[in-house]
Design an enzyme around this catalytic site. Structure first.
Site, PDB file in Angstrom:
ATOM      1  N   GLY A 131       8.478  -7.251  12.696  1.00 18.94           N
ATOM      2  CA  GLY A 131       9.295  -7.063  13.894  1.00 18.94           C
ATOM      3  C   GLY A 131       9.232  -5.635  14.377  1.00 18.94           C
ATOM      4  N   SER A 133       7.172  -4.740  17.773  1.00 15.14           N
ATOM      5  CA  SER A 133       7.081  -4.707  19.245  1.00 15.14           C
ATOM      6  C   SER A 133       8.338  -5.266  19.895  1.00 15.14           C
ATOM      7  CB  SER A 133       5.885  -5.534  19.723  1.00 15.14           C
ATOM      8  OG  SER A 133       4.709  -5.096  19.121  1.00 15.14           O
ATOM      9  N   SER A 165       4.299 -12.520  15.270  1.00 15.55           N
ATOM     10  CA  SER A 165       3.436 -13.574  14.716  1.00 15.55           C
ATOM     11  C   SER A 165       4.079 -14.161  13.457  1.00 15.55           C
ATOM     12  CB  SER A 165       2.073 -13.007  14.331  1.00 15.55           C
ATOM     13  OG  SER A 165       1.520 -12.271  15.379  1.00 15.55           O
ATOM     14  N   GLU A 248      -4.214  -0.297   7.005  1.00 14.31           N
ATOM     15  CA  GLU A 248      -4.499  -1.641   7.522  1.00 14.31           C
ATOM     16  C   GLU A 248      -5.711  -1.616   8.461  1.00 14.31           C
ATOM     17  OE1 GLU A 248      -2.002  -3.087  10.556  1.00 14.31           O
ATOM     18  OE2 GLU A 248      -2.461  -5.188  10.183  1.00 14.31           O
ATOM     19  N   GLU A 376      -7.079   1.650  23.795  1.00 10.18           N
ATOM     20  CA  GLU A 376      -6.765   2.916  24.477  1.00 10.18           C
ATOM     21  C   GLU A 376      -6.010   3.844  23.522  1.00 10.18           C
ATOM     22  OE1 GLU A 376      -6.268  -0.095  25.823  1.00 10.18           O
ATOM     23  OE2 GLU A 376      -7.876  -0.027  27.315  1.00 10.18           O
TER      24      GLU A 376
HETATM   25  C1  LIG Z   1      -2.490 -11.594  18.498  1.00  8.81           C
HETATM   26  C2  LIG Z   1      -1.383 -10.569  18.493  1.00  8.81           C
HETATM   27  C3  LIG Z   1      -0.489 -10.558  17.454  1.00  8.81           C
HETATM   28  C4  LIG Z   1       0.562  -9.646  17.438  1.00  8.81           C
HETATM   29  N1  LIG Z   1       1.467  -9.719  16.425  1.00  8.81           N
HETATM   30  C5  LIG Z   1       2.498  -8.847  16.408  1.00  8.81           C
HETATM   31  C6  LIG Z   1       3.472  -8.918  15.365  1.00  8.81           C
HETATM   32  O1  LIG Z   1       3.392  -9.765  14.464  1.00  8.81           O
HETATM   33  N2  LIG Z   1       4.499  -8.050  15.393  1.00  8.81           N
HETATM   34  C7  LIG Z   1       4.634  -7.092  16.348  1.00  8.81           C
HETATM   35  O2  LIG Z   1       5.561  -6.299  16.280  1.00  8.81           O
HETATM   36  N3  LIG Z   1       3.748  -7.018  17.386  1.00  8.81           N
HETATM   37  C8  LIG Z   1       2.694  -7.875  17.433  1.00  8.81           C
HETATM   38  N4  LIG Z   1       1.783  -7.819  18.471  1.00  8.81           N
HETATM   39  C9  LIG Z   1       2.054  -6.916  19.584  1.00  8.81           C
HETATM   40  C10 LIG Z   1       1.107  -5.734  19.658  1.00  8.81           C
HETATM   41  O3  LIG Z   1       1.358  -4.836  18.629  1.00  8.81           O
HETATM   42  C11 LIG Z   1       1.304  -5.107  21.046  1.00  8.81           C
HETATM   43  O4  LIG Z   1       0.881  -6.073  22.005  1.00  8.81           O
HETATM   44  C12 LIG Z   1       0.505  -3.838  21.226  1.00  8.81           C
HETATM   45  O5  LIG Z   1       1.024  -2.816  20.416  1.00  8.81           O
HETATM   46  C13 LIG Z   1       0.504  -3.374  22.697  1.00  8.81           C
HETATM   47  O6  LIG Z   1       1.798  -3.290  23.180  1.00  8.81           O
HETATM   48  P1  LIG Z   1       2.202  -4.007  24.558  1.00  8.81           P
HETATM   49  O7  LIG Z   1       1.739  -5.418  24.519  1.00  8.81           O
HETATM   50  O8  LIG Z   1       3.654  -3.749  24.793  1.00  8.81           O
HETATM   51  O9  LIG Z   1       1.343  -3.289  25.681  1.00  8.81           O
HETATM   52  P2  LIG Z   1       1.609  -1.854  26.317  1.00  8.81           P
HETATM   53  O10 LIG Z   1       1.920  -0.874  25.253  1.00  8.81           O
HETATM   54  O11 LIG Z   1       2.589  -2.003  27.424  1.00  8.81           O
HETATM   55  O12 LIG Z   1       0.177  -1.535  26.911  1.00  8.81           O
HETATM   56  C14 LIG Z   1      -0.304  -2.124  28.116  1.00  8.81           C
HETATM   57  C15 LIG Z   1      -1.654  -1.469  28.426  1.00  8.81           C
HETATM   58  O13 LIG Z   1      -1.455  -0.054  28.659  1.00  8.81           O
HETATM   59  C16 LIG Z   1      -2.299   0.687  27.777  1.00  8.81           C
HETATM   60  N5  LIG Z   1      -1.596   1.895  27.331  1.00  8.81           N
HETATM   61  C17 LIG Z   1      -0.349   1.962  26.820  1.00  8.81           C
HETATM   62  N6  LIG Z   1      -0.056   3.246  26.484  1.00  8.81           N
HETATM   63  C18 LIG Z   1      -1.161   3.982  26.755  1.00  8.81           C
HETATM   64  C19 LIG Z   1      -1.491   5.352  26.616  1.00  8.81           C
HETATM   65  N7  LIG Z   1      -0.618   6.223  26.108  1.00  8.81           N
HETATM   66  N8  LIG Z   1      -2.707   5.760  27.006  1.00  8.81           N
HETATM   67  C20 LIG Z   1      -3.611   4.900  27.526  1.00  8.81           C
HETATM   68  N9  LIG Z   1      -3.347   3.563  27.700  1.00  8.81           N
HETATM   69  C21 LIG Z   1      -2.148   3.117  27.310  1.00  8.81           C
HETATM   70  C22 LIG Z   1      -2.551  -0.226  26.593  1.00  8.81           C
HETATM   71  O14 LIG Z   1      -3.738   0.134  25.919  1.00  8.81           O
HETATM   72  C23 LIG Z   1      -2.648  -1.587  27.272  1.00  8.81           C
HETATM   73  O15 LIG Z   1      -3.937  -1.773  27.801  1.00  8.81           O
HETATM   74  C24 LIG Z   1       0.729  -8.712  18.509  1.00  8.81           C
HETATM   75  C25 LIG Z   1      -0.186  -8.720  19.554  1.00  8.81           C
HETATM   76  C26 LIG Z   1      -1.225  -9.634  19.569  1.00  8.81           C
HETATM   77  C27 LIG Z   1      -2.169  -9.633  20.727  1.00  8.81           C
END
Ligand SMILES: Cc1cc2nc3c(=O)[nH]c(=O)nc-3n(C[C@H](O)[C@H](O)[C@H](O)COP(=O)(O)OP(=O)(O)OC[C@H]3O[C@@H](n4cnc5c(N)ncnc54)[C@H](O)[C@@H]3O)c2cc1C
Length: 393
Positions: A131, A133, A165, A248, A376
Protein backbone atom coordinates in the site's frame (compact mmCIF):
# COMPACT_ATOMS: atom_id res chain seq x y z
CA UNK A 1 26.19 -16.47 -12.83
CA UNK A 2 27.10 -19.88 -14.23
CA UNK A 3 30.80 -19.26 -14.03
CA UNK A 4 30.35 -18.26 -10.39
CA UNK A 5 28.37 -21.35 -9.40
CA UNK A 6 29.83 -23.70 -6.87
CA UNK A 7 29.48 -27.48 -7.29
CA UNK A 8 26.68 -27.39 -4.69
CA UNK A 9 24.85 -24.66 -6.61
CA UNK A 10 25.13 -26.60 -9.87
CA UNK A 11 23.76 -29.68 -8.07
CA UNK A 12 20.96 -27.51 -6.66
CA UNK A 13 20.01 -26.42 -10.18
CA UNK A 14 19.89 -30.04 -11.41
CA UNK A 15 17.81 -31.14 -8.42
CA UNK A 16 15.39 -28.26 -8.91
CA UNK A 17 15.08 -28.91 -12.65
CA UNK A 18 14.01 -32.46 -11.87
CA UNK A 19 11.52 -31.30 -9.24
CA UNK A 20 9.74 -28.43 -11.01
CA UNK A 21 8.28 -29.93 -14.18
CA UNK A 22 6.52 -32.96 -12.60
CA UNK A 23 5.23 -30.87 -9.69
CA UNK A 24 3.45 -28.07 -11.55
CA UNK A 25 -0.16 -27.49 -10.43
CA UNK A 26 -2.90 -29.61 -11.94
CA UNK A 27 -4.52 -27.70 -14.83
CA UNK A 28 -1.34 -25.69 -15.40
CA UNK A 29 0.67 -25.91 -18.60
CA UNK A 30 3.14 -23.57 -20.28
CA UNK A 31 2.54 -20.59 -18.08
CA UNK A 32 -1.24 -20.69 -17.74
CA UNK A 33 -4.21 -22.54 -16.32
CA UNK A 34 -5.71 -24.79 -18.96
CA UNK A 35 -9.27 -24.17 -17.78
CA UNK A 36 -11.10 -21.02 -16.76
CA UNK A 37 -11.05 -20.40 -13.01
CA UNK A 38 -12.88 -17.92 -10.83
CA UNK A 39 -10.68 -15.37 -9.06
CA UNK A 40 -11.10 -17.27 -5.77
CA UNK A 41 -10.13 -20.57 -7.42
CA UNK A 42 -7.12 -18.94 -9.08
CA UNK A 43 -6.02 -17.49 -5.74
CA UNK A 44 -6.43 -20.84 -3.98
CA UNK A 45 -4.52 -22.72 -6.71
CA UNK A 46 -1.62 -20.26 -6.62
CA UNK A 47 -1.48 -20.37 -2.82
CA UNK A 48 -1.40 -24.15 -3.00
CA UNK A 49 1.53 -23.96 -5.47
CA UNK A 50 3.53 -21.71 -3.14
CA UNK A 51 2.69 -24.05 -0.25
CA UNK A 52 4.05 -26.92 -2.33
CA UNK A 53 7.26 -24.99 -3.08
CA UNK A 54 7.64 -24.42 0.65
CA UNK A 55 6.97 -28.06 1.53
CA UNK A 56 9.63 -29.13 -1.00
CA UNK A 57 12.15 -26.85 0.75
CA UNK A 58 12.52 -24.16 -1.93
CA UNK A 59 10.93 -21.13 -0.19
CA UNK A 60 12.96 -18.46 1.60
CA UNK A 61 16.15 -19.97 0.21
CA UNK A 62 18.38 -17.01 1.07
CA UNK A 63 16.78 -16.09 4.41
CA UNK A 64 18.35 -17.16 7.71
CA UNK A 65 17.14 -20.51 9.01
CA UNK A 66 15.87 -18.87 12.22
CA UNK A 67 13.19 -17.08 10.17
CA UNK A 68 11.93 -20.04 8.16
CA UNK A 69 14.59 -19.83 5.47
CA UNK A 70 17.39 -22.13 4.34
CA UNK A 71 20.47 -20.01 4.98
CA UNK A 72 21.56 -20.17 1.32
CA UNK A 73 22.41 -17.16 -0.87
CA UNK A 74 20.66 -14.89 -3.33
CA UNK A 75 22.20 -17.05 -6.06
CA UNK A 76 20.11 -20.12 -5.11
CA UNK A 77 17.05 -17.86 -4.93
CA UNK A 78 17.74 -16.65 -8.46
CA UNK A 79 18.42 -20.16 -9.74
CA UNK A 80 14.94 -20.99 -8.44
CA UNK A 81 13.51 -18.01 -10.34
CA UNK A 82 15.31 -18.97 -13.51
CA UNK A 83 14.36 -22.66 -13.40
CA UNK A 84 10.69 -21.94 -12.71
CA UNK A 85 10.58 -19.26 -15.43
CA UNK A 86 12.23 -21.65 -17.89
CA UNK A 87 9.28 -24.05 -17.75
CA UNK A 88 6.65 -21.32 -17.34
CA UNK A 89 5.79 -22.35 -13.75
CA UNK A 90 3.46 -19.99 -11.85
CA UNK A 91 5.08 -16.88 -10.41
CA UNK A 92 2.75 -17.39 -7.45
CA UNK A 93 0.45 -15.06 -5.64
CA UNK A 94 2.82 -13.64 -3.07
CA UNK A 95 5.68 -11.95 -4.96
CA UNK A 96 5.23 -8.86 -2.80
CA UNK A 97 5.60 -10.89 0.38
CA UNK A 98 8.52 -12.98 -0.90
CA UNK A 99 10.52 -10.34 -2.73
CA UNK A 100 9.65 -7.02 -1.15
CA UNK A 101 8.30 -7.46 2.38
CA UNK A 102 10.83 -10.15 3.25
CA UNK A 103 13.60 -7.75 2.15
CA UNK A 104 12.12 -4.95 4.27
CA UNK A 105 11.79 -7.19 7.32
CA UNK A 106 15.30 -8.63 7.01
CA UNK A 107 16.69 -5.12 6.56
CA UNK A 108 14.68 -3.20 9.16
CA UNK A 109 12.20 -5.44 11.01
CA UNK A 110 12.40 -6.12 14.75
CA UNK A 111 13.47 -9.58 15.88
CA UNK A 112 9.88 -10.29 16.95
CA UNK A 113 8.56 -9.26 13.51
CA UNK A 114 11.11 -11.42 11.67
CA UNK A 115 10.31 -14.48 13.79
CA UNK A 116 6.54 -14.00 13.48
CA UNK A 117 6.09 -12.79 9.90
CA UNK A 118 8.82 -14.36 7.75
CA UNK A 119 7.95 -18.06 8.29
CA UNK A 120 4.32 -17.26 7.38
CA UNK A 121 5.49 -15.64 4.11
CA UNK A 122 7.69 -18.65 3.31
CA UNK A 123 4.76 -21.04 3.78
CA UNK A 124 2.40 -18.65 1.93
CA UNK A 125 0.13 -18.51 4.97
CA UNK A 126 0.16 -14.72 4.60
CA UNK A 127 -0.20 -13.13 1.18
CA UNK A 128 0.95 -9.50 1.23
CA UNK A 129 0.03 -6.42 -0.75
CA UNK A 130 1.92 -3.14 -1.00
CA UNK A 131 0.00 0.00 0.00
CA UNK A 132 2.22 2.80 -1.30
CA UNK A 133 0.52 4.54 -4.27
CA UNK A 134 -2.40 6.90 -3.78
CA UNK A 135 -4.68 8.71 -6.25
CA UNK A 136 -2.41 11.78 -6.09
CA UNK A 137 0.87 10.18 -5.07
CA UNK A 138 2.58 7.67 -7.33
CA UNK A 139 5.99 8.75 -8.59
CA UNK A 140 6.16 11.34 -5.83
CA UNK A 141 5.30 9.23 -2.80
CA UNK A 142 6.38 11.99 -0.46
CA UNK A 143 3.09 13.75 -1.19
CA UNK A 144 1.00 10.83 0.07
CA UNK A 145 -1.93 11.77 2.31
CA UNK A 146 -2.64 8.61 4.31
CA UNK A 147 -2.01 9.49 7.96
CA UNK A 148 -1.09 7.30 10.91
CA UNK A 149 -1.45 8.91 14.32
CA UNK A 150 -0.52 7.59 17.74
CA UNK A 151 -3.47 7.81 20.12
CA UNK A 152 -4.45 5.85 23.23
CA UNK A 153 -1.53 3.45 22.87
CA UNK A 154 -2.25 2.47 19.25
CA UNK A 155 -1.78 3.68 15.65
CA UNK A 156 -4.90 5.04 13.92
CA UNK A 157 -4.81 5.04 10.10
CA UNK A 158 -6.93 7.16 7.81
CA UNK A 159 -6.58 7.36 4.02
CA UNK A 160 -6.76 5.62 0.65
CA UNK A 161 -4.40 3.56 -1.50
CA UNK A 162 -4.74 2.68 -5.19
CA UNK A 163 -3.27 0.20 -7.73
CA UNK A 164 -2.81 -2.23 -4.84
CA UNK A 165 -1.96 -5.51 -6.57
CA UNK A 166 -3.19 -8.76 -4.94
CA UNK A 167 -5.14 -6.88 -2.23
CA UNK A 168 -8.17 -9.04 -3.08
CA UNK A 169 -6.24 -12.06 -1.78
CA UNK A 170 -4.02 -10.36 0.77
CA UNK A 171 -3.84 -11.17 4.47
CA UNK A 172 -1.35 -8.39 5.22
CA UNK A 173 -0.49 -4.96 3.82
CA UNK A 174 2.89 -3.23 3.83
CA UNK A 175 1.60 0.29 4.30
CA UNK A 176 3.49 3.56 3.84
CA UNK A 177 1.82 6.39 5.77
CA UNK A 178 2.68 9.86 6.99
CA UNK A 179 3.30 9.98 10.73
CA UNK A 180 4.55 13.59 11.00
CA UNK A 181 5.06 16.74 8.92
CA UNK A 182 8.75 17.55 8.59
CA UNK A 183 10.73 20.19 6.69
CA UNK A 184 11.91 17.55 4.24
CA UNK A 185 8.89 15.81 2.74
CA UNK A 186 10.68 12.44 2.51
CA UNK A 187 10.94 12.39 6.29
CA UNK A 188 8.01 11.68 8.60
CA UNK A 189 6.87 8.60 6.62
CA UNK A 190 6.62 5.21 8.35
CA UNK A 191 6.13 1.63 7.18
CA UNK A 192 3.55 -0.59 8.87
CA UNK A 193 2.46 -4.23 8.79
CA UNK A 194 -1.35 -4.11 8.72
CA UNK A 195 -3.57 -7.23 8.88
CA UNK A 196 -6.13 -6.87 6.09
CA UNK A 197 -8.93 -8.19 8.33
CA UNK A 198 -8.63 -5.18 10.67
CA UNK A 199 -11.93 -3.31 11.10
CA UNK A 200 -12.17 -0.21 8.88
CA UNK A 201 -10.40 -1.64 5.79
CA UNK A 202 -12.41 -1.80 2.56
CA UNK A 203 -11.07 -3.20 -0.74
CA UNK A 204 -12.58 -2.38 -4.12
CA UNK A 205 -11.41 -4.27 -7.21
CA UNK A 206 -10.37 -2.51 -10.43
CA UNK A 207 -10.35 -4.25 -13.79
CA UNK A 208 -7.20 -4.17 -15.91
CA UNK A 209 -6.73 -4.01 -19.67
CA UNK A 210 -6.34 -7.82 -19.88
CA UNK A 211 -9.67 -8.36 -18.12
CA UNK A 212 -8.15 -9.50 -14.82
CA UNK A 213 -8.95 -7.89 -11.46
CA UNK A 214 -5.53 -7.79 -9.80
CA UNK A 215 -5.73 -4.07 -8.96
CA UNK A 216 -7.59 -2.65 -5.99
CA UNK A 217 -8.39 0.53 -4.19
CA UNK A 218 -7.97 0.08 -0.44
CA UNK A 219 -9.66 2.43 2.03
CA UNK A 220 -8.52 2.85 5.64
CA UNK A 221 -11.17 4.35 7.90
CA UNK A 222 -9.83 4.80 11.44
CA UNK A 223 -8.00 1.49 11.23
CA UNK A 224 -6.46 0.75 14.63
CA UNK A 225 -3.30 -1.35 14.91
CA UNK A 226 -0.83 -1.99 17.75
CA UNK A 227 2.14 0.33 18.26
CA UNK A 228 4.50 -2.56 17.48
CA UNK A 229 3.16 -2.67 13.88
CA UNK A 230 5.67 -0.05 12.69
CA UNK A 231 8.52 -1.60 10.67
CA UNK A 232 11.84 0.14 11.15
CA UNK A 233 12.25 3.52 12.86
CA UNK A 234 9.17 5.78 12.98
CA UNK A 235 9.61 8.59 10.42
CA UNK A 236 12.23 6.67 8.40
CA UNK A 237 9.91 4.70 6.09
CA UNK A 238 11.22 6.48 3.00
CA UNK A 239 14.83 5.49 3.59
CA UNK A 240 13.91 1.89 4.46
CA UNK A 241 11.66 1.35 1.44
CA UNK A 242 14.12 3.14 -0.88
CA UNK A 243 16.92 0.74 0.06
CA UNK A 244 14.70 -2.25 -0.53
CA UNK A 245 13.23 -0.93 -3.80
CA UNK A 246 16.77 -0.59 -5.13
CA UNK A 247 17.41 -4.27 -4.39
CA UNK A 248 14.06 -5.19 -5.97
CA UNK A 249 14.91 -3.31 -9.17
CA UNK A 250 18.26 -5.04 -9.33
CA UNK A 251 17.53 -8.65 -8.50
CA UNK A 252 14.11 -10.11 -9.13
CA UNK A 253 14.10 -10.50 -12.87
CA UNK A 254 15.58 -13.88 -13.73
CA UNK A 255 12.16 -15.57 -13.58
CA UNK A 256 10.85 -13.12 -16.18
CA UNK A 257 13.95 -13.30 -18.37
CA UNK A 258 13.70 -17.12 -18.52
CA UNK A 259 9.94 -16.92 -19.02
CA UNK A 260 10.36 -14.63 -22.04
CA UNK A 261 12.81 -17.09 -23.61
CA UNK A 262 10.13 -19.76 -23.06
CA UNK A 263 7.54 -17.56 -24.83
CA UNK A 264 9.98 -16.93 -27.69
CA UNK A 265 10.40 -20.69 -28.13
CA UNK A 266 6.61 -21.02 -28.14
CA UNK A 267 6.36 -18.36 -30.87
CA UNK A 268 9.00 -20.22 -32.87
CA UNK A 269 6.99 -23.48 -32.63
CA UNK A 270 3.81 -21.68 -33.71
CA UNK A 271 5.61 -20.05 -36.67
CA UNK A 272 7.07 -23.41 -37.74
CA UNK A 273 3.69 -25.13 -37.52
CA UNK A 274 2.30 -22.61 -39.99
CA UNK A 275 5.14 -22.73 -42.51
CA UNK A 276 5.49 -25.19 -45.34
CA UNK A 277 8.30 -27.63 -44.47
CA UNK A 278 8.47 -26.08 -40.98
CA UNK A 279 10.72 -23.31 -42.34
CA UNK A 280 10.03 -19.91 -40.79
CA UNK A 281 10.31 -16.77 -42.91
CA UNK A 282 13.50 -14.74 -43.01
CA UNK A 283 11.73 -11.90 -41.21
CA UNK A 284 10.71 -14.23 -38.36
CA UNK A 285 14.24 -15.66 -38.11
CA UNK A 286 15.64 -12.13 -37.82
CA UNK A 287 13.14 -11.25 -35.09
CA UNK A 288 13.80 -14.40 -33.08
CA UNK A 289 17.57 -13.93 -33.24
CA UNK A 290 17.22 -10.27 -32.29
CA UNK A 291 15.00 -10.93 -29.26
CA UNK A 292 17.03 -13.94 -28.12
CA UNK A 293 20.27 -11.92 -28.19
CA UNK A 294 18.71 -9.13 -26.15
CA UNK A 295 17.35 -11.55 -23.58
CA UNK A 296 20.78 -13.12 -23.16
CA UNK A 297 22.39 -9.70 -22.75
CA UNK A 298 19.74 -8.96 -20.15
CA UNK A 299 20.56 -12.17 -18.32
CA UNK A 300 24.24 -11.26 -18.28
CA UNK A 301 23.40 -7.85 -16.86
CA UNK A 302 21.16 -9.41 -14.18
CA UNK A 303 23.90 -11.85 -13.27
CA UNK A 304 26.46 -9.08 -12.97
CA UNK A 305 24.26 -7.16 -10.54
CA UNK A 306 23.52 -10.28 -8.52
CA UNK A 307 27.23 -11.04 -8.32
CA UNK A 308 27.89 -7.55 -6.98
CA UNK A 309 25.10 -7.74 -4.41
CA UNK A 310 26.25 -11.18 -3.23
CA UNK A 311 29.78 -9.78 -2.91
CA UNK A 312 28.34 -7.19 -0.50
CA UNK A 313 28.36 -4.19 -2.83
CA UNK A 314 25.64 -1.58 -2.55
CA UNK A 315 24.46 -1.11 -6.16
CA UNK A 316 22.40 1.91 -5.06
CA UNK A 317 21.17 4.13 -7.89
CA UNK A 318 22.71 1.82 -10.52
CA UNK A 319 19.70 -0.44 -9.95
CA UNK A 320 17.79 2.10 -12.05
CA UNK A 321 19.91 1.18 -15.09
CA UNK A 322 18.94 -2.46 -14.72
CA UNK A 323 15.28 -1.53 -14.23
CA UNK A 324 15.38 0.55 -17.42
CA UNK A 325 16.92 -2.38 -19.29
CA UNK A 326 14.58 -5.13 -18.10
CA UNK A 327 11.42 -3.12 -18.64
CA UNK A 328 12.38 -1.92 -22.14
CA UNK A 329 13.94 -5.21 -23.31
CA UNK A 330 10.85 -7.08 -22.13
CA UNK A 331 8.56 -4.73 -24.05
CA UNK A 332 10.71 -5.07 -27.14
CA UNK A 333 10.58 -8.88 -26.79
CA UNK A 334 6.82 -9.05 -26.39
CA UNK A 335 6.24 -6.67 -29.30
CA UNK A 336 8.35 -8.97 -31.52
CA UNK A 337 6.70 -12.15 -30.20
CA UNK A 338 3.25 -10.62 -30.75
CA UNK A 339 4.20 -9.87 -34.37
CA UNK A 340 5.45 -13.43 -34.89
CA UNK A 341 2.30 -14.97 -33.40
CA UNK A 342 -0.04 -12.55 -35.16
CA UNK A 343 -3.17 -11.05 -33.65
CA UNK A 344 -5.33 -13.98 -34.87
CA UNK A 345 -3.27 -16.25 -32.64
CA UNK A 346 -3.54 -14.35 -29.41
CA UNK A 347 -7.12 -13.22 -29.95
CA UNK A 348 -8.41 -16.57 -31.30
CA UNK A 349 -12.05 -16.77 -32.40
CA UNK A 350 -12.67 -19.55 -29.85
CA UNK A 351 -11.92 -19.56 -26.14
CA UNK A 352 -8.61 -21.30 -26.82
CA UNK A 353 -6.64 -20.82 -23.59
CA UNK A 354 -3.51 -22.30 -25.13
CA UNK A 355 -3.45 -19.52 -27.73
CA UNK A 356 -4.31 -16.92 -25.13
CA UNK A 357 -1.35 -17.84 -22.92
CA UNK A 358 0.65 -14.97 -24.38
CA UNK A 359 -1.92 -12.25 -23.59
CA UNK A 360 -1.10 -11.78 -19.89
CA UNK A 361 2.63 -11.88 -20.64
CA UNK A 362 2.22 -9.17 -23.28
CA UNK A 363 0.09 -6.93 -21.05
CA UNK A 364 2.35 -7.44 -18.05
CA UNK A 365 5.32 -6.21 -20.08
CA UNK A 366 3.43 -2.99 -20.94
CA UNK A 367 3.14 -2.25 -17.20
CA UNK A 368 6.84 -2.82 -16.51
CA UNK A 369 7.81 0.73 -17.47
CA UNK A 370 5.34 1.97 -14.83
CA UNK A 371 5.62 -0.19 -11.70
CA UNK A 372 8.66 -0.22 -9.40
CA UNK A 373 9.19 3.39 -10.56
CA UNK A 374 8.38 4.70 -14.06
CA UNK A 375 11.03 5.01 -16.77
CA UNK A 376 11.07 8.78 -16.42
CA UNK A 377 11.81 8.45 -12.71
CA UNK A 378 14.61 5.93 -13.38
CA UNK A 379 16.14 8.34 -15.91
CA UNK A 380 15.94 11.17 -13.37
CA UNK A 381 17.75 8.98 -10.83
CA UNK A 382 20.43 8.06 -13.38
CA UNK A 383 20.89 11.70 -14.42
CA UNK A 384 21.02 13.13 -10.92
CA UNK A 385 22.71 10.46 -8.84
CA UNK A 386 24.99 8.72 -11.31
CA UNK A 387 25.79 11.51 -13.77
CA UNK A 388 25.69 14.33 -11.23
CA UNK A 389 23.45 16.44 -13.44
CA UNK A 390 21.52 19.30 -11.82
CA UNK A 391 18.54 18.19 -9.73
CA UNK A 392 15.07 18.97 -11.00
CA UNK A 393 13.17 21.50 -8.92
C1 LIG B 1 0.95 -3.47 -12.95
C2 LIG B 1 1.10 -2.45 -11.84
C3 LIG B 1 1.10 -2.89 -10.54
C4 LIG B 1 1.20 -1.97 -9.49
N1 LIG B 1 1.12 -2.44 -8.22
C5 LIG B 1 1.21 -1.56 -7.20
C6 LIG B 1 1.10 -2.02 -5.85
O1 LIG B 1 0.93 -3.22 -5.59
N2 LIG B 1 1.17 -1.11 -4.86
C7 LIG B 1 1.37 0.22 -5.08
O2 LIG B 1 1.48 0.98 -4.13
N3 LIG B 1 1.44 0.70 -6.36
C8 LIG B 1 1.36 -0.15 -7.41
N4 LIG B 1 1.42 0.32 -8.71
C9 LIG B 1 1.44 1.76 -8.93
C10 LIG B 1 2.76 2.28 -9.44
O3 LIG B 1 3.74 2.23 -8.45
C11 LIG B 1 2.50 3.71 -9.94
O4 LIG B 1 1.60 3.61 -11.04
C12 LIG B 1 3.76 4.41 -10.38
O5 LIG B 1 4.58 4.68 -9.28
C13 LIG B 1 3.45 5.73 -11.12
O6 LIG B 1 2.61 6.52 -10.36
P1 LIG B 1 1.27 7.13 -10.99
O7 LIG B 1 0.51 6.04 -11.66
O8 LIG B 1 0.58 7.92 -9.93
O9 LIG B 1 1.75 8.11 -12.15
P2 LIG B 1 2.37 9.57 -11.98
O10 LIG B 1 3.38 9.57 -10.90
O11 LIG B 1 1.25 10.54 -11.87
O12 LIG B 1 3.09 9.74 -13.37
C14 LIG B 1 2.39 10.03 -14.57
C15 LIG B 1 3.45 10.25 -15.67
O13 LIG B 1 4.26 11.40 -15.32
C16 LIG B 1 5.63 11.01 -15.31
N5 LIG B 1 6.33 11.71 -14.22
C17 LIG B 1 5.94 11.79 -12.93
N6 LIG B 1 6.87 12.48 -12.22
C18 LIG B 1 7.86 12.80 -13.07
C19 LIG B 1 9.09 13.50 -12.94
N7 LIG B 1 9.48 13.99 -11.76
N8 LIG B 1 9.86 13.65 -14.03
C20 LIG B 1 9.49 13.17 -15.23
N9 LIG B 1 8.31 12.50 -15.43
C21 LIG B 1 7.52 12.31 -14.37
C22 LIG B 1 5.63 9.51 -15.04
O14 LIG B 1 6.82 8.91 -15.50
C23 LIG B 1 4.40 9.07 -15.81
O15 LIG B 1 4.71 8.91 -17.17
C24 LIG B 1 1.32 -0.57 -9.76
C25 LIG B 1 1.34 -0.14 -11.08
C26 LIG B 1 1.22 -1.05 -12.12
C27 LIG B 1 1.21 -0.55 -13.53
Amino acid sequence: MDFLLTADQRAFRRELREWVAPNLPVNWRNGHFTKSLTEAERGAALRAWEGQVHAAGYAGLHWPKAYGGHGLTLIEHLIFGEETGRVGAPEGINPIGRELVAGVLLHAGSEEQKLRLLPRIAACLDVWCQGFSEPNAGSDLTSLKTRAEQRDGAWHIQGQKIWTSYAQHADMCLLLARTSIEKKSNQGLTLFAVPMTTAGITRRGMQQIDGTWDFNEVFFDDVTIPLASAIGPVGQGWAVSGAVLAIERATTRLYRQARYVNELQHAHRVARSRSPGAMVTADTRQKIADIYSELLVLRALNVRFVGRIVAGENVGAEASILKQCWSHFHQHSTTGIAEILGVDHWFPPTDDLDCQRFLPVYFHSRAETIFAGTSEIQKDIIAERLLDMPRRR
